[in-house]
Design a protein around this motif. Structure first.
Motif, PDB file in Angstrom:
ATOM      1  N   PHE A  19      14.346   7.158  45.920  1.00 12.64           N
ATOM      2  CA  PHE A  19      13.888   7.432  47.491  1.00 12.64           C
ATOM      3  C   PHE A  19      14.897   6.627  48.259  1.00 12.64           C
ATOM      4  O   PHE A  19      15.049   7.193  49.446  1.00 12.64           O
ATOM      5  CB  PHE A  19      12.457   6.444  47.701  1.00 12.64           C
ATOM      6  N   ARG A  20      15.575   5.692  47.751  1.00 14.18           N
ATOM      7  CA  ARG A  20      16.458   4.900  48.627  1.00 14.18           C
ATOM      8  C   ARG A  20      17.859   5.920  48.597  1.00 14.18           C
ATOM      9  O   ARG A  20      18.459   6.345  49.593  1.00 14.18           O
ATOM     10  CB  ARG A  20      16.926   3.785  47.857  1.00 14.18           C
ATOM     11  N   THR A  21      18.268   6.687  47.515  1.00 11.64           N
ATOM     12  CA  THR A  21      19.211   7.703  47.440  1.00 11.64           C
ATOM     13  C   THR A  21      18.995   9.005  48.557  1.00 11.64           C
ATOM     14  O   THR A  21      19.815   9.417  49.156  1.00 11.64           O
ATOM     15  CB  THR A  21      19.246   8.170  46.240  1.00 11.64           C
ATOM     16  N   LEU A  22      17.595   9.593  48.530  1.00 12.84           N
ATOM     17  CA  LEU A  22      17.494  10.598  49.313  1.00 12.84           C
ATOM     18  C   LEU A  22      17.416   9.854  50.883  1.00 12.84           C
ATOM     19  O   LEU A  22      17.987  10.700  51.678  1.00 12.84           O
ATOM     20  CB  LEU A  22      15.877  11.077  49.079  1.00 12.84           C
ATOM     21  N   ARG A  23      17.205   8.726  51.140  1.00 12.82           N
ATOM     22  CA  ARG A  23      17.230   8.259  52.368  1.00 12.82           C
ATOM     23  C   ARG A  23      18.590   7.962  52.882  1.00 12.82           C
ATOM     24  O   ARG A  23      19.059   8.391  54.082  1.00 12.82           O
ATOM     25  CB  ARG A  23      16.552   6.718  52.453  1.00 12.82           C
ATOM     26  N   ASN A  24      19.651   7.642  52.097  1.00 18.59           N
ATOM     27  CA  ASN A  24      20.947   7.301  52.208  1.00 18.59           C
ATOM     28  C   ASN A  24      21.561   8.614  52.467  1.00 18.59           C
ATOM     29  O   ASN A  24      22.489   8.855  53.237  1.00 18.59           O
ATOM     30  CB  ASN A  24      21.595   6.544  51.350  1.00 18.59           C
ATOM     31  N   HIS A  25      21.260   9.854  51.720  1.00 20.66           N
ATOM     32  CA  HIS A  25      21.881  11.072  51.953  1.00 20.66           C
ATOM     33  C   HIS A  25      20.571  11.957  52.448  1.00 20.66           C
ATOM     34  O   HIS A  25      20.520  13.126  51.913  1.00 20.66           O
ATOM     35  CB  HIS A  25      22.072  11.637  50.619  1.00 20.66           C
ATOM     36  N   TRP A  26      20.080  11.720  53.861  1.00 18.36           N
ATOM     37  CA  TRP A  26      18.966  12.590  54.169  1.00 18.36           C
ATOM     38  C   TRP A  26      19.476  14.007  54.801  1.00 18.36           C
ATOM     39  O   TRP A  26      18.614  14.835  54.567  1.00 18.36           O
ATOM     40  CB  TRP A  26      18.371  11.700  55.389  1.00 18.36           C
ATOM     41  N   LYS A  27      20.526  14.102  55.126  1.00 23.40           N
ATOM     42  CA  LYS A  27      21.156  15.542  55.591  1.00 23.40           C
ATOM     43  C   LYS A  27      21.037  16.352  54.232  1.00 23.40           C
ATOM     44  O   LYS A  27      20.708  17.503  54.441  1.00 23.40           O
ATOM     45  CB  LYS A  27      22.552  15.426  56.227  1.00 23.40           C
ATOM     46  N   LYS A  28      21.633  15.915  53.257  1.00 21.59           N
ATOM     47  CA  LYS A  28      21.687  16.626  51.960  1.00 21.59           C
ATOM     48  C   LYS A  28      20.528  17.200  51.448  1.00 21.59           C
ATOM     49  O   LYS A  28      20.127  18.291  50.925  1.00 21.59           O
ATOM     50  CB  LYS A  28      22.711  16.070  50.797  1.00 21.59           C
TER      51      LYS A  28
END
Length: 446
Positions: A19-28
Motif C-alpha cells: 500500500f505504501r508503494t501504491l501511495r508513493n506511485h499513485w499516478k502509475k
C-alpha cells in the motif's frame, strides 16, 4: 504459537509495504487500474460476442438438419454486400457473424461484393432468379439494390422475391421496423440473419412481410422525358433541421454538446430559417383488402358445356375500355422549417384504411430555443413532429421549390441535390423478412 505470530507480522508488513508503494506511485497505480479495467471489460465483451455467435450457430444447425425432398434443391440466397459500410468493417462483420449462420442452415449462399458507389444498381440488372435476396449494408446499399431491382423489365416477377436486411451500415433506417435493436452490433446482425432463416422456413410470426415503398422522380420525368426513377423505403427530408443534422459531426470535439452547438451556430449564420415550398398532392386511395390468392374450384362438365353454347349463340358484348379519370391535384403553399414525405414503413404490420404517404411540415414560427430543442429530438428520430405541424395524407405529391432555393434532400439518409420532384407510392410492392418478436411488439403498440 510464537511462529504463527511472527508469520502474521511478516504478512502484515508485506501488505503495508504494498500500500505504501501504491501511495508513493499513485499516478502509475491509477494508470494501471484504468488499463486493467478497460482490458477486462474488452475481454468480457469479446466473450459475450462469442457466446452470441455460438448460440446463433446452434439455432442455425437445427435448420440445416431438416430433411428436404429428393426433387428439391438447396435454397439459394444472393447476398449483396457492401464492404465499405460501417467504415470499412462490414466485410469482417458479415464473415464473422452472418456467413457462418447461413452456411450452417444449409443455404446455397452467393455473395456479391460491391467495389464502388452505385455498383449495386448495375449488379441487380444481372441478377439471376434466387429464392431470397439479402442486403448486407446500410441505407445506401439498400436503396441501390431496390432501385436496381425495380428498374428491371421483369420487376413484377422479381419483386415477389423475399428480401432480408442485415444491418451493417452506420445508418440503418429500416432496421427498427424489422428487428429488435440493442446496443450490441453482433446481436443485431445475428438476430437479423436468424429472422431471415425463420421466415424462409415458415416459422410462426416470421413470414415475409409486405412493405411499402416510396418512388421519387426527377424533373425530367415531370416534363415527359425518359429518366430513371429513384426508389426509397422511408421518405424524403428537406429543410433547416436536415441541413443542421448534416453538420453535427463537424463539432465532434464538443462531445455531448455538439448537437446543441450545431443548431445554435446555424441560427447565428442565418435567422429565420423558414423556407417556402409549393406542394401539390392527390387524395389517398382506398386500400384493398388483403386476400390470399385462392384458385376457384373448377365447375362441373355440364356447366362448362352450357356456358360455351351460350357464348357461341349469344356472344358477350365487349364493353369499351374505361376512360381513366384525370387525377385531381390540390396545391398548397407552405412555409416551414422542415418538410418530410414519409411512408408508413415505421410500422409495416399496421392495417390502414388508405394507401398513402404522409406529408409533414413543421411550422415557421419557432424561436431559437424551440429550434434547438426540436432539433435535439429530431436527431434521435427524424420522423417525430411537433403538435403544431401540418400533416397531409396523399397518394402522390409534387414539390416545386422557389428560384434560387438550393440545398439538398435526404432520401433514406442519402443526399441528393434539391430540385422539383414528383413522389408516388407503390403500395405493398416488396416483401421483407421481419422477426416474430418485432412483429409482436409492433402489434402491441397498436
Amino acid at each position: 504459537t510464537g511462529f504463527g505470530v511472527v508469520l502474521v507480522k511478516k504478512n502484515m508488513a508485506r501488505v503495508v509495504k504494498v500500500f505504501r508503494t501504491l501511495r508513493n506511485h499513485w499516478k502509475k497505480s491509477t494508470f494501471a487500474v484504468v488499463v486493467l479495467s478497460y482490458g477486462g471489460h474488452w475481454l468480457y465483451g469479446k466473450h459475450c460476442d462469442n457466446v452470441l455467435r455460438r448460440e446463433a450457430c446452434q439455432v442455425a444447425k437445427e435448420f440445416g438438419r431438416q430433411q428436404i425432398a429428393p426433387q428439391e434443391g438447396l435454397r439459394k440466397a444472393t447476398v449483396i454486400l457492401n464492404p465499405a459500410a460501417c467504415g470499412g468493417k462490414a466485410n469482417n462483420l458479415f464473415e464473422k457473424n452472418a456467413a457462418p449462420i447461413l452456411h450452417l442452415a444449409g443455404v446455397d449462399v452467393k455473395v456479391v461484393k460491391t467495389d464502388y458507389e452505385g455498383q449495386a444498381k448495375k449488379l441487380m440488372e444481372l441478377m439471376e432468379q434466387t429464392d431470397m435476396l439479402i442486403v448486407a449494408g446500410g441505407d445506401g446499399t439498400l436503396q441501390e439494390v431496390i432501385t436496381g431491382l425495380l428498374r428491371r423489365p421483369d420487376q413484377d416477377t422479381l419483386s415477389n422475391t423475399p428480401i432480408g436486411f442485415i444491418p451493417l451500415g452506420s445508418h440503418n433506417s429500416l432496421s427498427p421496423s424489422l428487428h429488435l435493436l440493442s446496443d450490441n452490433k453482433v446481436k443485431d446482425i445475428t438476430s437479423a440473419t436468424l429472422s431471415i432463416l425463420k421466415g424462409r422456413n415458415g416459422a410462426s410470426g416470421c413470414a415475409a412481410n409486405q412493405s411499402e415503398k416510396l418512388v421519387l422522380f426527377t424533373p425530367q420525368s415531370l416534363k415527359g422525358e425518359k429518366e430513371q426513377p429513384v426508389f426509397a423505403l422511408m421518405g424524403l427530408r428537406w429543410g433547416a433541421f436536415r441541413d443542421v443534422a448534416a453538420t453535427i459531426s463537424k463539432y465532434w470535439y464538443l462531445g455531448p454538446l455538439k448537437t446543441n452547438a450545431a443548431h445554435w451556430f446555424s441560427t447565428l449564420r442565418e435567422w429565420p430559417l423558414a423556407r417556402e415550398v409549393s406542394v401539390s398532392y392527390t387524395a389517398p386511395s382506398l386500400r384493398p383488402p388483403d386476400l390470399l390468392p385462392q384458385k376457384p374450384p373448377r365447375p362441373n362438365l355440364l356447366y362448362r358445356i352450357a356456358r360455351r353454347l351460350k357464348n357461341y349463340w349469344y356472344p358477350p358484348v365487349i364493353e369499351p375500355p374505361k376512360v381513366e379519370e384525370p387525377e385531381v391535384w390540390t396545391e398548397q403553399q407552405l412555409s416551414t422549417f422542415e418538410l418530410f414525405i414519409q411512408t408508413h414503413n415505421k410500422n409495416p404490420v399496421q392495417r390502414r384504411i388508405n394507401d398513402s404517404l404522409m406529408i409533414c411540415a413543421e411550422p415557421d414560427n419557432f424561436t431559437v430555443g424551440e429550434f434547438i430543442t426540436v432539433g435535439n429530438k429530431k436527431e434521435e428520430d427524424p420522423t417525430v413532429f411537433t403538435k403544431a405541424s401540418t400533416q397531409l395524407e396523399a397518394s402522390a405529391c409534387r414539390l416545386q421549390l422557389p428560384e434560387g432555393a438550393g440545398g439538398f434532400y435526404n432520401i433514406d439518409n442519402e443526399e441528393y441535390e434539391a430540385m422539383p420532384v414528383e413522389v408516388r407510392l407503390l403500395p405493398r410492392k416488396l416483401h421483407f423478412f421481419i422477426s416474430a418478436e418485432r412483429r409482436e411488439e409492433l402489434l402491441a403498440q397498436m
